[in-house]
Design an enzyme around this catalytic site. Structure first.
Site, PDB file in Angstrom:
ATOM      1  N   ILE A   1       0.795  -1.291   0.089  1.00 12.40           N
ATOM      2  CA  ILE A   1       0.013  -0.099  -0.080  1.00 12.40           C
ATOM      3  C   ILE A   1       0.852   1.217   0.075  1.00 12.40           C
ATOM      4  O   ILE A   1       0.399   2.164  -0.751  1.00 12.40           O
ATOM      5  CB  ILE A   1      -0.861   0.090   1.090  1.00 12.40           C
ATOM      6  CG1 ILE A   1      -1.911  -1.196   1.121  1.00 12.40           C
ATOM      7  CG2 ILE A   1      -1.532   1.391   1.351  1.00 12.40           C
ATOM      8  CD1 ILE A   1      -2.809  -1.348   2.208  1.00 12.40           C
TER       9      ILE A   1
ATOM     10  N   ASP B   1      11.502   3.579   4.822  1.00 15.96           N
ATOM     11  CA  ASP B   1      11.043   2.178   4.849  1.00 15.96           C
ATOM     12  C   ASP B   1      12.476   1.312   5.444  1.00 15.96           C
ATOM     13  O   ASP B   1      13.600   2.022   5.379  1.00 15.96           O
ATOM     14  CB  ASP B   1      10.995   1.586   3.621  1.00 15.96           C
ATOM     15  CG  ASP B   1       9.889   0.369   3.720  1.00 15.96           C
ATOM     16  OD1 ASP B   1      10.241  -0.575   4.675  1.00 15.96           O
ATOM     17  OD2 ASP B   1       9.101   0.086   3.155  1.00 15.96           O
TER      18      ASP B   1
ATOM     19  N   ASP C   1      13.850   3.290  10.276  1.00 16.67           N
ATOM     20  CA  ASP C   1      12.831   2.155  11.231  1.00 16.67           C
ATOM     21  C   ASP C   1      12.029   3.034  12.181  1.00 16.67           C
ATOM     22  O   ASP C   1      12.360   3.744  13.230  1.00 16.67           O
ATOM     23  CB  ASP C   1      13.714   1.459  12.031  1.00 16.67           C
ATOM     24  CG  ASP C   1      13.251   0.180  12.889  1.00 16.67           C
ATOM     25  OD1 ASP C   1      12.190   0.472  12.925  1.00 16.67           O
ATOM     26  OD2 ASP C   1      14.187  -0.661  13.489  1.00 16.67           O
ATOM     27  N   VAL C   2      10.918   2.904  11.956  1.00 14.56           N
ATOM     28  CA  VAL C   2       9.748   3.809  12.838  1.00 14.56           C
ATOM     29  C   VAL C   2       9.793   3.252  14.369  1.00 14.56           C
ATOM     30  O   VAL C   2       9.168   3.896  15.173  1.00 14.56           O
ATOM     31  CB  VAL C   2       8.332   3.733  12.313  1.00 14.56           C
ATOM     32  CG1 VAL C   2       8.256   4.185  10.784  1.00 14.56           C
ATOM     33  CG2 VAL C   2       7.756   2.329  12.338  1.00 14.56           C
TER      34      VAL C   2
ATOM     35  N   ASN D   1       2.178   5.143   7.365  1.00 13.20           N
ATOM     36  CA  ASN D   1       1.743   3.847   6.576  1.00 13.20           C
ATOM     37  C   ASN D   1       2.291   2.770   7.167  1.00 13.20           C
ATOM     38  O   ASN D   1       1.698   1.403   7.209  1.00 13.20           O
ATOM     39  CB  ASN D   1       1.755   3.982   5.170  1.00 13.20           C
ATOM     40  CG  ASN D   1       1.398   2.610   4.554  1.00 13.20           C
ATOM     41  OD1 ASN D   1       0.460   2.087   4.516  1.00 13.20           O
ATOM     42  ND2 ASN D   1       2.508   1.889   3.884  1.00 13.20           N
TER      43      ASN D   1
ATOM     44  N   TYR E   1      -3.470  -6.679  16.864  1.00 12.80           N
ATOM     45  CA  TYR E   1      -3.664  -5.748  15.783  1.00 12.80           C
ATOM     46  C   TYR E   1      -4.777  -4.824  15.725  1.00 12.80           C
ATOM     47  O   TYR E   1      -4.835  -3.599  15.561  1.00 12.80           O
ATOM     48  CB  TYR E   1      -3.623  -6.559  14.285  1.00 12.80           C
ATOM     49  CG  TYR E   1      -3.791  -6.016  13.123  1.00 12.80           C
ATOM     50  CD1 TYR E   1      -2.504  -5.456  12.420  1.00 12.80           C
ATOM     51  CD2 TYR E   1      -4.832  -5.905  12.350  1.00 12.80           C
ATOM     52  CE1 TYR E   1      -2.590  -4.576  11.346  1.00 12.80           C
ATOM     53  CE2 TYR E   1      -4.853  -4.869  11.295  1.00 12.80           C
ATOM     54  CZ  TYR E   1      -3.648  -4.564  10.752  1.00 12.80           C
ATOM     55  OH  TYR E   1      -3.746  -3.632   9.580  1.00 12.80           O
TER      56      TYR E   1
ATOM     57  N   LYS F   1      -4.633  -0.655  15.936  1.00 14.21           N
ATOM     58  CA  LYS F   1      -5.450   0.316  15.063  1.00 14.21           C
ATOM     59  C   LYS F   1      -6.476   0.999  15.556  1.00 14.21           C
ATOM     60  O   LYS F   1      -6.759   2.109  15.025  1.00 14.21           O
ATOM     61  CB  LYS F   1      -5.841  -0.611  13.609  1.00 14.21           C
ATOM     62  CG  LYS F   1      -4.772  -1.447  12.850  1.00 14.21           C
ATOM     63  CD  LYS F   1      -4.059  -0.326  12.315  1.00 14.21           C
ATOM     64  CE  LYS F   1      -2.740  -0.912  11.367  1.00 14.21           C
ATOM     65  NZ  LYS F   1      -1.889   0.202  10.720  1.00 14.21           N
TER      66      LYS F   1
END
Length: 251
Positions: A19, A38, A54-55, A81, A146, A150
């Protein structure tokens, strides 16, 4: 014709595949200069600035945002994202697994937004778009951690929208249904009957198929567009009607 994002700079986390790559390609097609942040930037979308990040690491995120500013001296759009999937009930995942998913899916967005805010405050067209999920609002089996991550993203989106509206920064989220992504592909590969599992995932969505990455990218482009100046604090579903529709079974 001029693109909606001409002159603007966007950063897309998790933008090298799936995505995220579709979002980057759509924003570039609409005129933006795009950096993809990324962990693996070995195969970024053509035309994008590839920045390793690296978030889950604050220093890495700040260095990546600095790299974008060094290249273009501005940042107008941030698309949060990057994320990871997880399966299991509330009893199945360890504390470490819960912390890992929350660290990437929720705190990763916090870190990136925090690093980008000074530049976004200088933009005349500032927008943040977070990637949420249908799992935040519809109970889906085997998705406890998960779904929790979210759901927090959706709540964070609204809080950020309230906090930063006066600064000229719009904050929204997109909530895809089950999308045709590499992660779903890996789940299907591990299924006992991949074809039957795919058919079940498709049937779960009222329009009878998986959501495409390009459809999600189109929603993100709308939310981020400088033409959408009265749109903030919303979560836009791209789920084939899964959240809101209750159709009769097909005969």
């Amino acid at each position: 014709m001029a693109g909606e994002f001409d002159g603007l700079v966007a950063a897309v986390t998790g933008g090298a595949s799936g995505i995220g790559a579709a979002i980057a390609q759509r924003l570039m097609a609409d005129g933006a200069r795009v950096a993809v942040l990324d962990r693996d930037v070995s195969n970024p979308p053509e035309g994008a600035l590839a920045v390793q990040a690296d978030v889950s690491d604050d220093a890495s995120v700040r260095a990546a945002v600095d790299r974008v500013l060094q290249e273009w001296d501005r940042l107008d759009v941030l698309v949060n994202n990057a994320g990871i999937g997880a399966q299991g009930t509330v009893a199945d995942n360890s504390d470490d697994e819960w912390l890992q998913v929350l660290n990437v899916n929720l705190l990763g967005m916090v870190r990136t937004a925090r690093a980008a805010l000074p530049a976004l405050r200088r933009s005349p067209s500032a927008a943040i778009v977070n990637t949420g999920s249908i799992a935040a609002t519809a109970g889906i089996p085997q998705r406890a951690v998960y779904s929790a991550s979210k759901g927090a993203v959706h709540a964070l989106t609204r809080a950020m929208a309230a906090d930063h509206l006066a600064e000229g920064i719009r904050v929204c989220a997109v909530a895809p249904g089950t999308a045709d992504t590499p992660w779903i592909g890996r789940l299907l590969e591990r299924a006992d009957d991949p074809a039957a599992e795919r058919a079940a995932l498709e049937a779960r969505q009222p329009h009878g198929r998986l959501v495409s990455a390009e459809e999600v990218a189109g929603a993100v482009a709308y939310l981020a567009s400088p033409r959408s100046t009265s749109t903030t604090g919303i979560v836009l579903a791209v789920d084939g009607g899964m959240q809101e529709l209750r159709l009769r079974p097909r005969s």
